[in-house]
Design a protein around this motif. Sequence first.
Motif, mmCIF file in Angstrom:
data_model
loop_
_atom_site.group_PDB
_atom_site.id
_atom_site.type_symbol
_atom_site.label_atom_id
_atom_site.label_comp_id
_atom_site.label_asym_id
_atom_site.label_seq_id
_atom_site.Cartn_x
_atom_site.Cartn_y
_atom_site.Cartn_z
ATOM 1 N N GLY A 11 41.707 40.462 46.035
ATOM 2 C CA GLY A 11 40.409 40.522 45.373
ATOM 3 C C GLY A 11 40.539 40.554 43.870
ATOM 4 O O GLY A 11 39.900 39.768 43.162
ATOM 5 N N SER A 12 41.411 41.423 43.354
ATOM 6 C CA SER A 12 41.507 41.525 41.891
ATOM 7 C C SER A 12 42.213 40.301 41.312
ATOM 8 O O SER A 12 41.888 39.856 40.216
ATOM 9 C CB SER A 12 42.201 42.826 41.471
ATOM 10 O OG SER A 12 43.544 42.797 41.856
ATOM 11 N N PHE A 13 43.154 39.738 42.072
ATOM 12 C CA PHE A 13 43.796 38.501 41.621
ATOM 13 C C PHE A 13 42.762 37.382 41.484
ATOM 14 O O PHE A 13 42.705 36.692 40.471
ATOM 15 C CB PHE A 13 44.886 38.086 42.618
ATOM 16 C CG PHE A 13 45.463 36.724 42.348
ATOM 17 C CD1 PHE A 13 46.410 36.535 41.357
ATOM 18 C CD2 PHE A 13 45.049 35.605 43.082
ATOM 19 C CE1 PHE A 13 46.931 35.274 41.093
ATOM 20 C CE2 PHE A 13 45.566 34.346 42.832
ATOM 21 C CZ PHE A 13 46.509 34.184 41.834
ATOM 22 N N GLU A 14 41.929 37.260 42.497
ATOM 23 C CA GLU A 14 40.923 36.193 42.466
ATOM 24 C C GLU A 14 39.930 36.390 41.322
ATOM 25 O O GLU A 14 39.509 35.431 40.680
ATOM 26 C CB GLU A 14 40.188 36.133 43.808
ATOM 27 C CG GLU A 14 41.068 35.584 44.913
ATOM 28 C CD GLU A 14 40.375 35.551 46.267
ATOM 29 O OE1 GLU A 14 40.883 34.867 47.164
ATOM 30 O OE2 GLU A 14 39.335 36.224 46.428
ATOM 31 N N SER A 52 53.620 36.620 41.870
ATOM 32 C CA SER A 52 54.179 37.340 40.717
ATOM 33 C C SER A 52 53.083 38.048 39.910
ATOM 34 O O SER A 52 53.296 38.419 38.769
ATOM 35 C CB SER A 52 55.002 36.397 39.835
ATOM 36 O OG SER A 52 54.290 35.222 39.592
ATOM 37 N N PHE A 53 51.935 38.223 40.535
ATOM 38 C CA PHE A 53 50.799 38.834 39.825
ATOM 39 C C PHE A 53 51.107 40.261 39.388
ATOM 40 O O PHE A 53 50.600 40.725 38.362
ATOM 41 C CB PHE A 53 49.561 38.812 40.727
ATOM 42 C CG PHE A 53 48.297 39.217 40.031
ATOM 43 C CD1 PHE A 53 47.914 38.601 38.840
ATOM 44 C CD2 PHE A 53 47.470 40.207 40.552
ATOM 45 C CE1 PHE A 53 46.739 38.964 38.195
ATOM 46 C CE2 PHE A 53 46.290 40.572 39.911
ATOM 47 C CZ PHE A 53 45.930 39.958 38.733
ATOM 48 N N ALA A 54 51.964 40.945 40.141
ATOM 49 C CA ALA A 54 52.323 42.323 39.771
ATOM 50 C C ALA A 54 52.971 42.357 38.397
ATOM 51 O O ALA A 54 52.885 43.360 37.686
ATOM 52 C CB ALA A 54 53.263 42.903 40.817
ATOM 53 N N GLN B 68 41.696 30.183 48.416
ATOM 54 C CA GLN B 68 41.421 31.507 48.983
ATOM 55 C C GLN B 68 41.995 31.628 50.384
ATOM 56 O O GLN B 68 42.554 32.667 50.750
ATOM 57 C CB GLN B 68 39.907 31.758 48.990
ATOM 58 C CG GLN B 68 39.388 31.981 47.573
ATOM 59 C CD GLN B 68 37.886 32.178 47.524
ATOM 60 O OE1 GLN B 68 37.142 31.493 48.220
ATOM 61 N NE2 GLN B 68 37.434 33.108 46.693
ATOM 62 N N ALA B 69 41.890 30.545 51.158
ATOM 63 C CA ALA B 69 42.436 30.581 52.512
ATOM 64 C C ALA B 69 43.953 30.740 52.473
ATOM 65 O O ALA B 69 44.536 31.508 53.246
ATOM 66 C CB ALA B 69 42.053 29.307 53.260
#
Lengths: 176, 280
Positions: A11-14, A52-54, B68-69
């Motif tokens: 969710g936060s990535f998006e 690698s979002f972390a 998203q998928a």
Amino acid sequence: MTQRREQEDVGSFEEVMLPHLDAAHNLARWLLRNDQDAQDVVQEAYLRAFKSFAGFHGSNGRAWLLTIVRNTSYTLLKKNRAVDLTTTFDEEIHVAGHESVSPATILEHSEDAELIKEAMDELPSEFREILALRHQEGLSYKEISEIAQIPPGTVMSRLARARAKLKEYLAARMSK
Amino acid sequence: MTCDEAIKLMDGYLDGELDPIANQTIEQHLRECQKCDEAYKTHSALIRSIGKATPYYKAPSGLRERIQASLREEIAERSPRSVSRNIPSLFPSLIQSKQSERRAVLFGTQWNWLALAAAIVLAAIIAFNLAPRLRRPGADQFLATQLIASHVRSLMANHLTDVASSDQHTVKPWLDAKLDFAPVVVDLSSEGFPLVGGRLDYLDNRPVAALVYQRRKHFINLFVWPAESGSVSADKRITRQGYQLLHWVDSDFNYWAVSDVSDNDLQAFKQVFEKQLPRR
């Protein structure tokens, strides 16, 4: 519980990265010059970015994402089209017959999207990407140097050469 | 300012990217030189017009949903692994089971259940310790290939450093500004490994810092990126295509040193590097 936490991560990535989807797609499309490849690369880049979002703590999500899009695009370019990259620094590509076209004439045609697209697509990938990043995303030299992984001092000279080349190609198309 | 100099700076001026002094100088030149002024006006009008008319490829409908998928698919694939990630939280239950064991002795019941629980915990601990090792070799070999390629490329393409300086106080801020982490930069001249500079590189799907050191006529690329929290691993030595690779991990970072120096030299390099690290 982990499942829920991971869903929150997504969710936060998006939330941070999906607003830059158009920018990501535009860059990939100019680099790859092909709709299907561009979509595949953008999807792959988002997946890599998520993994690698972390490690992302910065504030410039767009530049961070575009760096990954660019790298993913080049991986595909190198794999599929070694030919495309060999022309990169070939400054001597011969364009004949444009000497007679005046700047005023080029200016007249400078709103012709189709003509610009054709001329842009002829440019080496380094030029296509820098023009898209500057003209379309309005990124600063500093951001461009980070995304294209070149020293900040190189951005201005590469941009100048890209623009000169684009003008030359436009002139060549007009004199045909 | 000469016309040549003015033309060189024209694009930077057009983009508003020159420093104030260069800006003033070029403005003064444009006031004085009609030829350059005209060239600038044509150039800027043309570039602005082209910029506006360049087709912008918005993401097609459906791409957002596809992404998203694929992200949801990714976490769904992860969840079996996430069980083993939770192992540390099983340790409290091990302690608990000891307490209940005492109770069980007191009440003389449920031995089988305890044995089963212990077996599960034991199996989980073994899996937790083994799984990374089972996964590692292939990943390491792949990374080693990338590392050697990066090292060779840095020497071949005359792109050893983005910031060439033996001063750690120049190299470190430069890297800090470009990365999402702050690597430790130390000069090791006194130990026979002078710092040459730093570079941005891209490895293992992430931007990494490359610190460049010299050993006599040879270069050592030290690639640094943040370690995953809690990752512990022994030092690794790989020899490939005549290159030595040495890998170690400290509390914050992953290190990979790549060079054509001898294995002994690389070990010595690691030792002096670690000795010079600021105490934390």
